[in-house]
Design a protein around this motif. Structure first.
Motif, short mmCIF file in Angstrom:
data_model
loop_
_atom_site.label_atom_id
_atom_site.label_comp_id
_atom_site.label_asym_id
_atom_site.label_seq_id
_atom_site.Cartn_x
_atom_site.Cartn_y
_atom_site.Cartn_z
N TYR A 243 0.85 -1.18 0.00
CA TYR A 243 0.00 0.00 0.00
C TYR A 243 0.89 1.24 0.00
N LYS A 244 1.25 1.71 -1.18
CA LYS A 244 2.08 2.90 -1.33
C LYS A 244 1.31 3.91 -2.19
N ILE A 245 1.34 5.15 -1.74
CA ILE A 245 0.64 6.21 -2.47
C ILE A 245 1.54 6.70 -3.60
N ARG A 246 1.12 6.43 -4.83
CA ARG A 246 1.89 6.89 -5.98
C ARG A 246 1.55 8.32 -6.36
N ASP A 247 0.28 8.69 -6.19
CA ASP A 247 -0.15 10.03 -6.57
C ASP A 247 -1.33 10.43 -5.69
N LEU A 248 -1.52 11.73 -5.54
CA LEU A 248 -2.55 12.23 -4.65
C LEU A 248 -3.11 13.53 -5.21
N GLY A 249 -4.41 13.66 -5.18
CA GLY A 249 -5.08 14.89 -5.60
C GLY A 249 -6.07 15.35 -4.55
N ILE A 250 -6.10 16.66 -4.29
CA ILE A 250 -6.98 17.22 -3.26
C ILE A 250 -7.79 18.34 -3.90
N MET B 51 -0.57 24.76 2.23
CA MET B 51 -0.79 23.69 3.20
C MET B 51 -1.10 22.36 2.50
N LEU B 52 -1.93 22.42 1.45
CA LEU B 52 -2.25 21.20 0.72
C LEU B 52 -1.03 20.64 0.01
N GLY B 53 -0.18 21.54 -0.51
CA GLY B 53 1.06 21.06 -1.15
C GLY B 53 1.96 20.34 -0.17
N THR B 54 2.05 20.83 1.06
CA THR B 54 2.85 20.14 2.07
C THR B 54 2.30 18.76 2.39
N ILE B 55 0.98 18.63 2.44
CA ILE B 55 0.36 17.32 2.72
C ILE B 55 0.67 16.34 1.59
N ILE B 56 0.61 16.81 0.35
CA ILE B 56 0.90 15.91 -0.78
C ILE B 56 2.36 15.48 -0.76
N ARG B 57 3.27 16.40 -0.51
CA ARG B 57 4.71 16.07 -0.49
C ARG B 57 5.02 15.01 0.56
N LEU C 247 8.07 16.61 -7.42
CA LEU C 247 6.94 17.43 -7.01
C LEU C 247 7.35 18.90 -7.03
N THR C 248 7.41 19.47 -8.20
CA THR C 248 7.69 20.90 -8.33
C THR C 248 6.43 21.70 -8.02
N ASP C 249 6.60 23.01 -7.92
CA ASP C 249 5.45 23.86 -7.65
C ASP C 249 4.41 23.75 -8.75
N GLN C 250 4.84 23.65 -9.97
CA GLN C 250 3.90 23.52 -11.07
C GLN C 250 3.17 22.18 -11.01
N ALA C 251 3.89 21.12 -10.65
CA ALA C 251 3.24 19.81 -10.53
C ALA C 251 2.22 19.79 -9.40
N LEU C 252 2.53 20.48 -8.29
CA LEU C 252 1.59 20.53 -7.18
C LEU C 252 0.34 21.31 -7.55
N GLU C 253 0.49 22.36 -8.35
CA GLU C 253 -0.69 23.12 -8.77
C GLU C 253 -1.66 22.26 -9.58
N GLU C 254 -1.13 21.30 -10.31
CA GLU C 254 -1.99 20.41 -11.08
C GLU C 254 -2.70 19.39 -10.20
N LYS C 255 -2.18 19.14 -9.00
CA LYS C 255 -2.79 18.15 -8.09
C LYS C 255 -3.72 18.81 -7.08
N ILE C 256 -3.76 20.14 -7.03
CA ILE C 256 -4.57 20.87 -6.03
C ILE C 256 -5.57 21.74 -6.78
N ALA C 257 -6.81 21.71 -6.34
CA ALA C 257 -7.87 22.56 -6.90
C ALA C 257 -8.60 23.23 -5.75
N VAL C 258 -8.58 24.56 -5.72
CA VAL C 258 -9.26 25.35 -4.68
C VAL C 258 -10.31 26.21 -5.38
N SER C 259 -11.57 25.98 -5.05
CA SER C 259 -12.67 26.71 -5.67
C SER C 259 -13.37 27.54 -4.61
#
Length: 524
Positions: free
Chosen positions: A364-371, A397-403, A414-426
């Motif tokens: 059980y290893k997390i390969r990818d994560l989206g929030i 804060m969400l980027g730190t949780i993903i890292r 996990l660059t800043d640009q890659a983290l922006e693609e994994k995080i969506a804030v509406s």
């Protein structure tokens, strides 16, 4: 009789007019203070103390109780936004018993007592089923409200329709429950399990898997599996692990952002890509003890050194190991010259680290994560009311949780640009929020405002009297100075008038003026 009254009024008027302005002001102030103090005393000794009769009722229930109290002629007050009613404190118990005898308050919902009170032959099967379902939901909601930490419960049950033909497997029911829980109350695993079993056993053909329970903050109360280990490689076990990982991260983010923005202002969704590959391997490694010099530990050492120097004569003859009769091998000595012989031999035994590992990799290893996060701004209809700095802080804060959650073994950059693609804030208003009727109470009693207003009135009256008194003193001083000046002016005016009259008499009637002078001289 009238003459006596007129005499008394005349004396009072004469006495009042004989007083100075200062004395009049003091008298008026004392009379006003006495009237206000008497009014306060009468108000607090005669007012009725109101106490709550019922609270947290629906408007229809409050209306029924209100109509009954009006028929009895009992004073009442409706407070807390129309959900509570107050009556005189000394009559609370009596009124409550009388209303209970009349069946008040009557709830707008239907419970099982409805069937015993309205039993008849005119009800169709469809009407009966609808009333039965409503009664079942009401009774189940009341049962759940009796649990600690639950203020209110809304229950929705979906019962399967009866089939014309008998089938091998009976259709199952489902239930959705929304709880209004006390703030900060934690439901333990034992209480959640009891809640699920209570609902399951209260409704026919309702398995635990078809029950969904959540609170007003969109937090789900999930029932844990019977086992804590998911060692199998089946699809169901893998999905259970995936949902558990997503739920743990979702609750962590929901709790953190709910504390920051408000529990009903944030909705969080988490999607995870989990690697279920399990690896078993064995490693036999040999490593030096001293990795810097690539050397081990010396446990034994043997060093042999031999040196020989001599001439040819001394070196002749057969070897000592050979016998004289053996002619198969002969030793031929040199004819002349000298020889040198040197031998150096060194044997060292080193001990190294021998490592044997039997490794079973976790499946059980997390390969990818989206929030995904939805935030309602402080002003629901104005997205600009939420500063951009707050949105940037949420993304950080969400980027730190993903890292920290993604497994490092996959070498994900996990660059800043890659983290922006994994995080969506509406940021947008929530139109589908679940609301409960909250108990509202006035923070400050009404009589505090009355006392405050009276005190302000007294202070205003005292200030007005002081200002008026000061003005009266200034007017008295001004009148005294004016009287003195007027007297001087009148004195000066009288002397000048006599002089003018004498001068006129001397010009027009000199004889009479002479007689007047003689008269003044004779008198002196």
């Amino acid at each position: 009789m009238n003459e006596n009254i007129k005499q008394q009024l005349g004396k009072i008027k004469e006495y009042w007019e004989s007083r100075s302005r200062k004395q009049k002001a003091i008298g008026v102030g004392a009379f006003t203070f006495f009237v206000i103090a008497l009014s306060f005393l009468v108000f607090f000794t005669t007012r009725t103390t109101m106490a709550p009769l019922y609270s947290e009722l629906s408007p229809s229930e409050i209306g029924a109780v209100k109509e009954n109290l009006e028929g009895r002629g009992i004073a009442y007050e409706i407070t807390e936004g129309g959900t509570a009613i107050l009556v005189p404190e000394e009559a609370v118990n009596t009124i409550k018993v009388d209303l209970a005898a009349e069946g008040l308050p009557q709830a707008g919902t239907i419970d099982y007592s409805f069937f015993s009170q309205n039993a008849g032959f005119g009800m169709t099967d469809n009407e009966f089923n609808v009333l039965k379902l409503d009664a079942m939901q009401t009774e189940l909601g009341q049962l759940i409200q009796g649990i600690d930490g639950v203020k209110k419960a809304n229950v929705m049950i979906n019962l399967p329709q009866q089939q014309l033909f008998v089938t091998e497997e009976a259709e199952q029911a489902s239930a959705s429950i929304v709880l209004n829980t006390d703030p900060g109350y934690e439901f333990g695993e034992k209480k959640i399990k009891s809640l699920y079993h209570l609902v399951s056993k209260s409704v026919p053909n309702l398995p635990v898997e078809n029950i969904v329970i959540m609170n007003q903050n969109f937090e789900y109360f999930d029932l844990e599996g019977s086992g804590s280990s998911f060692a199998g490689d089946g699809y169901a076990q893998q999905m259970a692990v995936k949902k558990q990982i997503e739920r743990d991260i979702q609750r962590q983010v929901q709790s953190m952002l709910g504390t920051l923005m408000g529990q009903n202002k944030v909705v969080v969704s988490v999607t995870a890509d989990v690697d279920f590959t399990q690896e078993n391997r064995e490693e036999n490694l040999v490593e030096p003890v001293d990795e810097e010099n690539m050397e081990g530990i010396q446990i034994s050492a043997q060093r042999i050194t031999e040196t020989f120097t001599g001439d040819a004569a001394n070196a002749g003859g057969p070897p000592q190991a050979e016998e004289a009769g053996d002619t198969a091998t002969t030793y031929m000595a040199g004819a002349n010259g000298t020889g040198d012989y040197e031998r150096n031999e060194e044997t060292i035994n080193n001990e190294v680290n021998r490592i044997r590992r039997q490794i079973t990799e976790s499946p059980y290893k997390i390969r990818d994560l989206g929030i995904q996060v939805m935030v309602e701004p402080p002003t629901a209809d104005d997205p600009e009311s939420l500063p951009q700095q707050n949105i940037d802080d949420i993304q950080q804060m969400l980027g730190t949780i993903i890292r920290t959650s993604v497994d490092k073994g996959y070498n994900v950059d996990l660059t800043d640009q890659a983290l922006e693609e994994k995080i969506a804030v509406s940021v947008q208003p929530f139109n589908g929020k679940i609301t409960f009727e909250e108990e509202t109470s006035s923070a400050i009693p009404w009589w505090i405002y009355v006392i405050g207003g009276v005190l302000l009135l007294i202070i205003g009256v005292l200030v007005f009297m002081m200002v008026r008194r000061r003005r009266a003193e200034e007017e008295e001083e001004f009148e005294e100075e004016l009287a003195v000046e007027t007297e001087d002016i009148l004195t000066e005016t009288e002397g000048s008038t006599r002089r003018k009259q004498l001068e006129k008499m001397a010009k027009e009637k000199p004889e009479e003026f002479a007689k007047l002078l003689r008269t003044w001289l004779s008198e002196e």
